[in-house]
Motif scaffolding. Structure first.
Motif, PDB file in Angstrom:
ATOM      1  N   THR A 182       0.895  -1.225   0.023  1.00 57.63           N
ATOM      2  CA  THR A 182      -0.003  -0.057   0.044  1.00 57.63           C
ATOM      3  C   THR A 182       0.929   1.032   0.005  1.00 57.63           C
ATOM      4  OG1 THR A 182      -1.565  -1.214   1.296  1.00 57.63           O
ATOM      5  CG2 THR A 182      -1.895   0.995   1.371  1.00 57.63           C
ATOM      6  N   GLY A 183       0.675   2.265  -0.797  1.00 58.08           N
ATOM      7  CA  GLY A 183       1.180   3.578  -1.003  1.00 58.08           C
ATOM      8  C   GLY A 183       2.491   3.247  -1.825  1.00 58.08           C
ATOM      9  N   ALA A 184       3.044   2.273  -2.122  1.00 56.35           N
ATOM     10  CA  ALA A 184       4.294   1.890  -3.127  1.00 56.35           C
ATOM     11  C   ALA A 184       3.920   2.361  -4.649  1.00 56.35           C
ATOM     12  CB  ALA A 184       4.878   0.632  -3.191  1.00 56.35           C
ATOM     13  N   ALA A 185       4.745   3.083  -5.329  1.00 57.38           N
ATOM     14  CA  ALA A 185       4.550   3.509  -6.595  1.00 57.38           C
ATOM     15  C   ALA A 185       4.060   2.539  -7.473  1.00 57.38           C
ATOM     16  CB  ALA A 185       5.766   4.070  -7.106  1.00 57.38           C
ATOM     17  N   PRO A 186       4.734   1.276  -7.720  1.00 55.28           N
ATOM     18  CA  PRO A 186       4.226   0.097  -8.398  1.00 55.28           C
ATOM     19  C   PRO A 186       2.783  -0.211  -8.138  1.00 55.28           C
ATOM     20  CG  PRO A 186       5.963  -0.690  -7.187  1.00 55.28           C
ATOM     21  CD  PRO A 186       5.877   0.636  -6.927  1.00 55.28           C
ATOM     22  N   THR A 187       2.422  -0.249  -6.971  1.00 50.20           N
ATOM     23  CA  THR A 187       0.983  -0.466  -6.588  1.00 50.20           C
ATOM     24  C   THR A 187      -0.045   0.519  -7.170  1.00 50.20           C
ATOM     25  OG1 THR A 187       1.857  -1.496  -4.625  1.00 50.20           O
ATOM     26  CG2 THR A 187      -0.556  -0.945  -4.498  1.00 50.20           C
ATOM     27  N   ILE A 188       0.371   1.831  -6.870  1.00 51.68           N
ATOM     28  CA  ILE A 188      -0.431   2.885  -7.208  1.00 51.68           C
ATOM     29  C   ILE A 188      -0.614   2.819  -8.759  1.00 51.68           C
ATOM     30  CG2 ILE A 188      -0.802   5.491  -7.318  1.00 51.68           C
ATOM     31  CD1 ILE A 188       0.686   5.389  -4.726  1.00 51.68           C
ATOM     32  N   ASP A 189       0.457   2.674  -9.600  1.00 51.76           N
ATOM     33  CA  ASP A 189       0.483   2.982 -11.057  1.00 51.76           C
ATOM     34  C   ASP A 189      -0.005   1.649 -11.768  1.00 51.76           C
ATOM     35  OD1 ASP A 189       1.642   5.441 -10.230  1.00 51.76           O
ATOM     36  OD2 ASP A 189       3.620   4.724 -11.202  1.00 51.76           O
ATOM     37  N   ARG A 190       0.148   0.356 -11.140  1.00 53.42           N
ATOM     38  CA  ARG A 190      -0.128  -0.664 -11.998  1.00 53.42           C
ATOM     39  C   ARG A 190      -1.681  -0.760 -11.788  1.00 53.42           C
ATOM     40  NH1 ARG A 190       4.743  -4.664  -9.726  1.00 53.42           N
ATOM     41  NH2 ARG A 190       6.508  -3.821 -11.262  1.00 53.42           N
ATOM     42  N   LYS A 191      -2.277  -0.417 -10.623  1.00 51.14           N
ATOM     43  CA  LYS A 191      -3.474  -0.085 -10.332  1.00 51.14           C
ATOM     44  C   LYS A 191      -4.370   0.440 -11.379  1.00 51.14           C
ATOM     45  CE  LYS A 191      -6.923   0.153  -7.036  1.00 51.14           C
ATOM     46  NZ  LYS A 191      -7.737  -0.891  -7.040  1.00 51.14           N
ATOM     47  N   LYS A 192      -3.719   1.763 -11.378  1.00 50.00           N
ATOM     48  CA  LYS A 192      -4.046   2.860 -12.438  1.00 50.00           C
ATOM     49  C   LYS A 192      -4.246   2.360 -13.916  1.00 50.00           C
ATOM     50  CE  LYS A 192      -3.141   7.590 -13.680  1.00 50.00           C
ATOM     51  NZ  LYS A 192      -1.860   8.299 -13.728  1.00 50.00           N
ATOM     52  N   GLY A 193      -3.101   1.795 -14.200  1.00 47.87           N
ATOM     53  CA  GLY A 193      -2.902   1.294 -15.858  1.00 47.87           C
ATOM     54  C   GLY A 193      -3.951   0.115 -16.032  1.00 47.87           C
ATOM     55  N   PHE A 194      -4.028  -0.841 -15.113  1.00 45.68           N
ATOM     56  CA  PHE A 194      -4.980  -1.800 -15.602  1.00 45.68           C
ATOM     57  C   PHE A 194      -6.430  -1.269 -15.495  1.00 45.68           C
ATOM     58  CE2 PHE A 194      -7.773  -5.552 -14.353  1.00 45.68           C
ATOM     59  CZ  PHE A 194      -7.181  -6.576 -15.139  1.00 45.68           C
ATOM     60  N   GLU A 195      -7.030  -0.417 -14.528  1.00 42.24           N
ATOM     61  CA  GLU A 195      -8.159   0.448 -14.289  1.00 42.24           C
ATOM     62  C   GLU A 195      -8.294   0.988 -15.866  1.00 42.24           C
ATOM     63  OE1 GLU A 195      -8.927   0.821  -9.669  1.00 42.24           O
ATOM     64  OE2 GLU A 195      -8.430   2.611 -10.976  1.00 42.24           O
ATOM     65  N   GLU A 196      -7.342   1.670 -16.269  1.00 45.66           N
ATOM     66  CA  GLU A 196      -7.557   2.457 -17.588  1.00 45.66           C
ATOM     67  C   GLU A 196      -7.588   1.774 -18.842  1.00 45.66           C
ATOM     68  OE1 GLU A 196      -4.419   6.367 -16.608  1.00 45.66           O
ATOM     69  OE2 GLU A 196      -4.144   5.415 -18.341  1.00 45.66           O
ATOM     70  N   ALA A 197      -6.900   0.541 -18.910  1.00 43.36           N
ATOM     71  CA  ALA A 197      -7.086  -0.393 -20.007  1.00 43.36           C
ATOM     72  C   ALA A 197      -8.522  -1.188 -20.005  1.00 43.36           C
ATOM     73  CB  ALA A 197      -5.799  -1.350 -20.109  1.00 43.36           C
ATOM     74  N   THR A 198      -8.956  -1.254 -18.809  1.00 48.32           N
ATOM     75  CA  THR A 198     -10.181  -2.351 -18.885  1.00 48.32           C
ATOM     76  C   THR A 198     -11.717  -1.526 -18.679  1.00 48.32           C
ATOM     77  OG1 THR A 198      -9.969  -2.677 -16.470  1.00 48.32           O
ATOM     78  CG2 THR A 198      -9.040  -4.397 -18.023  1.00 48.32           C
ATOM     79  N   LYS A 199     -11.252  -0.223 -18.359  1.00 42.97           N
ATOM     80  CA  LYS A 199     -12.684   0.617 -17.766  1.00 42.97           C
ATOM     81  C   LYS A 199     -13.831   0.426 -19.118  1.00 42.97           C
ATOM     82  CE  LYS A 199     -11.145   5.058 -18.743  1.00 42.97           C
ATOM     83  NZ  LYS A 199      -9.953   6.044 -18.294  1.00 42.97           N
ATOM     84  N   GLY A 200     -13.347   0.566 -20.443  1.00 44.46           N
ATOM     85  CA  GLY A 200     -14.207   0.486 -21.368  1.00 44.46           C
ATOM     86  C   GLY A 200     -14.729  -0.838 -21.920  1.00 44.46           C
ATOM     87  N   ASN A 201     -14.190  -1.804 -21.108  1.00 44.18           N
ATOM     88  CA  ASN A 201     -14.884  -3.111 -21.448  1.00 44.18           C
ATOM     89  C   ASN A 201     -15.864  -3.587 -20.380  1.00 44.18           C
ATOM     90  OD1 ASN A 201     -15.362  -5.867 -21.628  1.00 44.18           O
ATOM     91  ND2 ASN A 201     -13.315  -6.314 -22.622  1.00 44.18           N
ATOM     92  N   SER A 202     -17.035  -3.457 -20.661  1.00 41.58           N
ATOM     93  CA  SER A 202     -18.271  -3.840 -19.719  1.00 41.58           C
ATOM     94  C   SER A 202     -18.226  -5.349 -19.106  1.00 41.58           C
ATOM     95  CB  SER A 202     -19.847  -3.211 -19.993  1.00 41.58           C
ATOM     96  OG  SER A 202     -19.933  -4.067 -21.461  1.00 41.58           O
TER      97      SER A 202
END
Ligand code: AHR
Length: 334
Positions: A182-202
């Motif tokens: 929690t709070g580590a750069a790879p945690t924050i960024d990987r979560k964000k990247g995954f969300e960005e890539a999948t948010k358009g797929n319902s």
């Protein structure tokens, strides 16, 4: 776009910073340190203090080995190494000790992103340049470090999400996420990247997400609790191989088949993860290259010699499916 002399890296930004800009002077000016500051012909060594996160994963072990194998006396370095056991207070203590010892350069991989300004101000006041490796710090003052060498974690998460969306998101799937520390750069960024890539797929729904602290044991524990809470998990997205391997054990213990009943996508590409992928127990891995020692040595020498260095150096990462893992494994260094 300039390149530095290492095959795994590409320069991402031209925001060059010189030691002078940091307000620092070359190590040749320090008491007790004479001669060639870059560790050249007269045999002087560059003293470098490295504050490592810990030994939480196979990736970290490979990263530590790369640093220790590269920052050797033969290569012009006197390396002081500390392991913070994943505790920020230990890292801060190690950095303060390097400042007190008057090392030429401090390098570290910050366990979490925030809370570094005070100690980095102390390093700056002592004219000791700081190089970040692997993980970023969250600061408004980027004069507190001279260079940041490491992967683009948002991109890693995105690549994992894109693969899931294209290959598995053609029908509804339930995803559980094993987050890193929690709070580590790879945690924050990987979560964000995954969300960005999948948010358009319902079709893709993340039904649970918890930290497994980048370790195999905690990954297993959290996966056990996911399996108890949900009987409809289709996919695990683990922020690193070790947590994915822990999840694999929990899935097998629950009588399900990893890679088939429950798919597993991870980030890192260490040997154990690549082996699981080659055996069909993992489904996809986005690489995070841990071999940062050569770039760190290169940048440290330049900084101490007063040369301009790149502010951001992005490590090049690949991605593997089962066939790719089979092909890569025989030559895998870590
Ligand atoms: O910061 C890099 C991450 O830290 C790696 O993905 C993980 O395995 C490690 O613990």
């Amino acid at each position: 776009m300039a390149r530095i002399n290492h095959r795994h890296t590409a320069v991402a930004a031209l925001a060059a910073v010189s030691l002078l800009a940091l307000g620092a002077c070359s190590s040749g000016a320090k008491a007790g340190d004479t001669g060639d500051a870059a560790g050249g012909s007269d045999g002087d060594l560059i003293s470098i203090g490295f504050a490592q996160v810990g030994a939480e994963s196979g990736w970290r072990t490979a990263n530590t080995k790369s640093i220790k194998d590269t920052l050797t006396k033969e290569n012009g370095f006197d390396l002081k190494f500390s392991d913070a056991q994943q505790k920020q207070e230990n890292q801060i203590q190690a950095i303060r000790s390097y400042i007190a010892q008057g090392v030429d350069v401090i390098a570290f991989s910050p366990v979490v992103e925030s809370g570094w300004d005070a100690v980095l101000q102390e390093a700056k006041a002592a004219n000791i340049p700081v190089i970040l490796t692997d993980r970023a710090v969250d600061t408004d003052d980027d004069s507190l470090y001279v260079s940041f060498i490491g992967s683009d974690f948002v991109e890693e998460g995105k690549r994992a999400g894109e693969w899931v969306s294209e290959n598995l998101g053609t029908e509804p799937i339930n995803v559980v996420e094993l987050q890193g520390t929690t709070g580590a750069a790879p945690t924050i960024d990987r979560k964000k990247g995954f969300e960005e890539a999948t948010k358009g797929n319902s079709n893709i729904t993340v039904i649970d997400s918890q930290t497994g602290n980048f370790t195999r044991a905690e990954g297993k524990q959290v996966m056990e609790s996911f399996l108890q809470a949900h009987d409809d998990i289709d996919l695990v997205f683990a922020h690193n191989d070790d947590m994915g391997l822990g999840a694999l054990e929990a899935i097998e213990a629950a009588g399900k088949v990893p890679g088939k009943d429950i798919k597993i996508v991870t980030i890192d590409g260490v040997k154990d993860g690549m082996t699981a992928l080659s055996e069909g127990k993992f489904n996809y891995i986005v690489e995070c290259n841990p071999l940062l020692g050569p770039d760190l040595a290169d940048i440290a020498k330049k900084v101490v010699a007063g040369e301009t260095v790149e502010k951001r150096i992005v490590t090049k990462d690949e991605a593997f499916d089962q066939e790719g893992a089979k092909a890569a494994l025989p030559d895998r260094q870590y």
